[in-house]
Design a protein around this motif. Structure first.
Motif, short mmCIF file in Angstrom:
data_model
loop_
_atom_site.label_atom_id
_atom_site.label_comp_id
_atom_site.label_asym_id
_atom_site.label_seq_id
_atom_site.Cartn_x
_atom_site.Cartn_y
_atom_site.Cartn_z
N ALA A 286 1.03 -1.06 -0.03
CA ALA A 286 -0.09 -0.06 0.03
C ALA A 286 0.73 1.24 -0.19
O ALA A 286 1.94 1.14 0.33
CB ALA A 286 -0.99 0.09 1.14
N VAL A 287 0.33 2.40 -0.65
CA VAL A 287 0.88 3.73 -0.79
C VAL A 287 1.46 4.08 0.84
O VAL A 287 2.72 4.41 1.09
CB VAL A 287 0.22 4.61 -1.51
N ASP A 288 0.63 3.65 1.76
CA ASP A 288 0.83 4.28 3.11
C ASP A 288 2.02 3.43 3.62
O ASP A 288 2.82 4.11 4.58
CB ASP A 288 -0.38 3.91 3.92
N ASP A 289 2.07 2.06 3.37
CA ASP A 289 3.28 1.32 3.82
C ASP A 289 4.57 1.85 3.31
O ASP A 289 5.53 2.24 4.03
CB ASP A 289 3.04 -0.08 3.62
N VAL A 290 4.51 2.36 1.93
CA VAL A 290 5.77 3.05 1.45
C VAL A 290 6.28 4.27 2.18
O VAL A 290 7.40 4.49 2.45
CB VAL A 290 5.58 3.08 -0.02
N ILE A 291 4.88 4.99 2.47
CA ILE A 291 5.15 6.39 3.19
C ILE A 291 5.73 6.02 4.63
O ILE A 291 6.89 6.66 4.93
CB ILE A 291 4.10 7.07 3.06
N ASP A 292 5.22 5.15 5.17
CA ASP A 292 5.69 5.09 6.56
C ASP A 292 6.74 4.28 6.95
O ASP A 292 7.57 4.43 7.92
CB ASP A 292 4.27 4.21 7.43
N PHE A 293 7.19 3.18 6.10
CA PHE A 293 8.45 2.49 6.46
C PHE A 293 9.53 2.59 5.53
O PHE A 293 10.62 2.24 5.92
CB PHE A 293 8.00 0.86 6.40
N LEU A 294 9.42 3.44 4.52
CA LEU A 294 10.26 3.87 3.70
C LEU A 294 10.71 5.41 3.64
O LEU A 294 11.92 5.77 4.07
CB LEU A 294 10.31 3.47 2.31
N LEU A 295 9.59 6.00 3.26
CA LEU A 295 9.92 7.41 2.84
C LEU A 295 9.89 8.28 4.52
O LEU A 295 10.96 9.14 4.41
CB LEU A 295 8.79 8.08 2.12
N ALA A 296 9.21 8.04 5.29
CA ALA A 296 9.31 8.84 6.64
C ALA A 296 10.62 8.60 7.28
O ALA A 296 10.95 9.72 7.54
CB ALA A 296 8.05 8.21 7.43
N PRO A 297 11.09 7.39 7.44
CA PRO A 297 12.47 7.38 8.13
C PRO A 297 13.52 8.05 7.37
O PRO A 297 14.39 8.54 8.02
CB PRO A 297 12.73 5.86 8.08
N LEU A 298 13.45 7.90 5.95
CA LEU A 298 14.42 8.76 5.33
C LEU A 298 14.33 10.16 5.42
O LEU A 298 15.50 10.93 5.65
CB LEU A 298 14.55 8.35 3.79
N PHE A 299 13.33 10.85 5.12
CA PHE A 299 13.03 12.02 5.44
C PHE A 299 13.09 12.63 6.74
O PHE A 299 13.49 13.91 6.93
CB PHE A 299 11.53 12.54 4.63
N VAL A 300 12.34 12.04 7.86
CA VAL A 300 12.66 12.50 9.20
C VAL A 300 14.07 12.60 9.56
O VAL A 300 14.55 13.52 10.22
CB VAL A 300 11.83 11.43 10.10
#
Length: 190
Positions: free
Chosen positions: A152-166
């Motif tokens: 799901a898009v939310d999984d990509v955001i929560d588990f990949l993008l969020a850690p990278l950007f934060v």
């Protein structure tokens, strides 16, 4: 005497104005930082009227966000390696590499700093970011069409993008190896 109707001009004046404006924003953010850039600065550097910029973008924050998203879309497309694992790993490495560079990090910080809170206190995503979400959806749809696991898009955001950007936001970007580990963690989780 018959008048010729005006021909449409792909790449005409509007496109030149946008390109000059975006180039001016990129240069000014690199020189001064996003907090010190004004519409007047951009207009002067781009050789356009400030009123034109206000009419099109409303405020400097909206303009900076649109430039940041445009740069992201142009310079860092979502890969199509033939597998969701390859796509996510390559994309994560690319993001980590970008965020470790001063210019990549500065535009991300400008994007965050100019985000507009909604009435509920959340940040409203700009329209331009919707294009990136569509690209993520297309990447996931390609994987589904190949019979790969459904993410799901939310999984990509929560588990990949969020850690990278934060981590980039707090000045501790990940290296490419750690970014790949995040992609692996996402794939194992889902």
């Amino acid at each position: 005497m018959q008048r010729n109707s005006p021909k449409s001009r792909p790449g005409g004046r509007a496109a030149r104005t946008k390109n000059a404006t975006f180039q001016a924003v990129a240069e000014l953010v690199a020189e001064k930082g996003h907090g010190a850039v004004s519409m007047t600065d951009v207009a002067e550097r781009a050789g356009v009227a400030a009123t034109s910029l206000y009419r099109r973008w409303g405020d400097i924050g909206s303009l900076i966000r649109e430039v940041a998203v445009e740069q992201l879309m142009r310079d860092y497309p979502i890969p199509d390696t033939g597998s969701i694992e390859g796509d996510l790993r390559q994309w994560a490495r690319s993001i980590a590499l970008t965020l470790s560079r001063p210019e990549g990090s500065s535009f991300f910080r400008a994007f965050v700093a100019t985000a507009t809170p909604t009435h509920a206190g959340t940040v409203a995503p700009p329209e331009a970011l919707a294009r990136r979400i569509e690209q993520i959806e297309q990447m996931l749809a390609r994987a589904n069409a190949r019979g790969e696991r459904a993410l799901a898009v939310d999984d990509v955001i929560d588990f990949l993008l969020a850690p990278l950007f934060v981590r980039a936001l707090f000045g501790t970007p990940l290296d490419e190896e750690a970014a790949e580990a995040l992609a692996e963690r996402l794939l194992k989780r889902c």
